[in-house]
Design a protein around this motif. Structure first.
Motif, PDB file in Angstrom:
ATOM      1  N   LEU A  92       0.658  -1.016  -0.027  1.00 50.08           N
ATOM      2  CA  LEU A  92      -0.119   0.099   0.046  1.00 50.08           C
ATOM      3  C   LEU A  92       1.292   1.197  -0.139  1.00 50.08           C
ATOM      4  O   LEU A  92       1.731   1.110   0.399  1.00 50.08           O
ATOM      5  CB  LEU A  92      -0.912   0.075   1.520  1.00 50.08           C
ATOM      6  CG  LEU A  92      -2.020  -1.091   1.217  1.00 50.08           C
ATOM      7  CD1 LEU A  92      -2.598  -0.834   2.621  1.00 50.08           C
ATOM      8  CD2 LEU A  92      -2.847  -0.602   0.422  1.00 50.08           C
ATOM      9  N   GLY A 128      -4.770  -4.475   5.435  1.00 46.88           N
ATOM     10  CA  GLY A 128      -4.900  -3.142   5.440  1.00 46.88           C
ATOM     11  C   GLY A 128      -6.642  -2.558   5.859  1.00 46.88           C
ATOM     12  O   GLY A 128      -6.223  -1.574   6.571  1.00 46.88           O
ATOM     13  N   ILE A 137      -9.750   1.346  -0.535  1.00 47.50           N
ATOM     14  CA  ILE A 137      -8.406   1.197  -1.235  1.00 47.50           C
ATOM     15  C   ILE A 137      -8.451   1.150  -2.326  1.00 47.50           C
ATOM     16  O   ILE A 137      -9.425   1.070  -2.907  1.00 47.50           O
ATOM     17  CB  ILE A 137      -7.580  -0.106  -0.769  1.00 47.50           C
ATOM     18  CG1 ILE A 137      -7.497  -0.108   0.683  1.00 47.50           C
ATOM     19  CG2 ILE A 137      -6.339   0.010  -1.491  1.00 47.50           C
ATOM     20  CD1 ILE A 137      -7.411  -1.376   1.560  1.00 47.50           C
TER      21      ILE A 137
END
Length: 178
Positions: A92, A128, A137
């Motif tokens: 990420l 995440g 996301i």
């Protein structure tokens, strides 16, 4: 695959059935040099100015390692669980140009089309959402990168919009998982 995955803050490692994802370090410079100089990496992701081991170390330090320090996440080295051979990166990123973190991935040519990117990306997305409580996301991709677009769709991301062309003339598709 989530059931087989573990994530611990102590060792900063994600594990899946076939993969181990960990933070990049300076020992990964040779692998990063190979990956970032791959023609498809440059075509679909961009030229990061990595041309030798010194610039690969600089990339690791100023990119992923700086991201770990600033945000607590970044691109991770993806290795095979059986022998820890480096095959790609996945993680990420928090870009100044996007409102939410986005997932990124790239694999060496020999390891593409084997399901490794899907497996690694699922682990990263799960981490995440579960560990960092990320509600949304994103992913950015060039319109011509059809394989990555199909992968994002398999992960449950949906096309949301397109960016204006940047200074290099590239437009990007933005996908979202929320």
């Amino acid at each position: 695959m989530s059931a087989a995955m573990t994530s611990t803050a102590k060792d900063n490692v994600l594990r899946t059935e076939r993969l181990t994802l960990r933070q990049l370090d300076m020992a990964d410079a040779e692998f990063i040099l190979e990956l970032l100089t791959d023609a498809d990496f440059k075509r679909y992701i961009g030229d990061r100015g990595v041309t030798d081991l010194a610039s690969a170390r600089r990339y690791i330090n100023e990119g992923p390692r700086a991201s770990y320090a600033r945000f607590g996440f970044g691109l991770l080295r993806v290795g095979l669980a059986e022998d820890d051979r480096a095959i790609g990166i996945c993680g990420l990123l928090q870009r100044d140009t996007l409102p939410d973190p986005d997932i990124g991935f790239a694999f060496l040519p020999a390891w593409r089309r084997s399901g490794y990117a899907l497996e690694a990306a699922r682990a990263v997305l799960d981490w995440g959402q579960r560990e960092r409580a990320m509600r949304r996301i994103l992913a950015i991709v060039t319109p011509e990168n059809e394989r990555s677009i199909r992968l994002l769709e398999r992960l449950g991301l949906h096309h949301e919009s397109e960016t204006e062309a940047d200074a290099s003339g590239k437009r990007l598709k933005i996908f979202a998982l929320s």
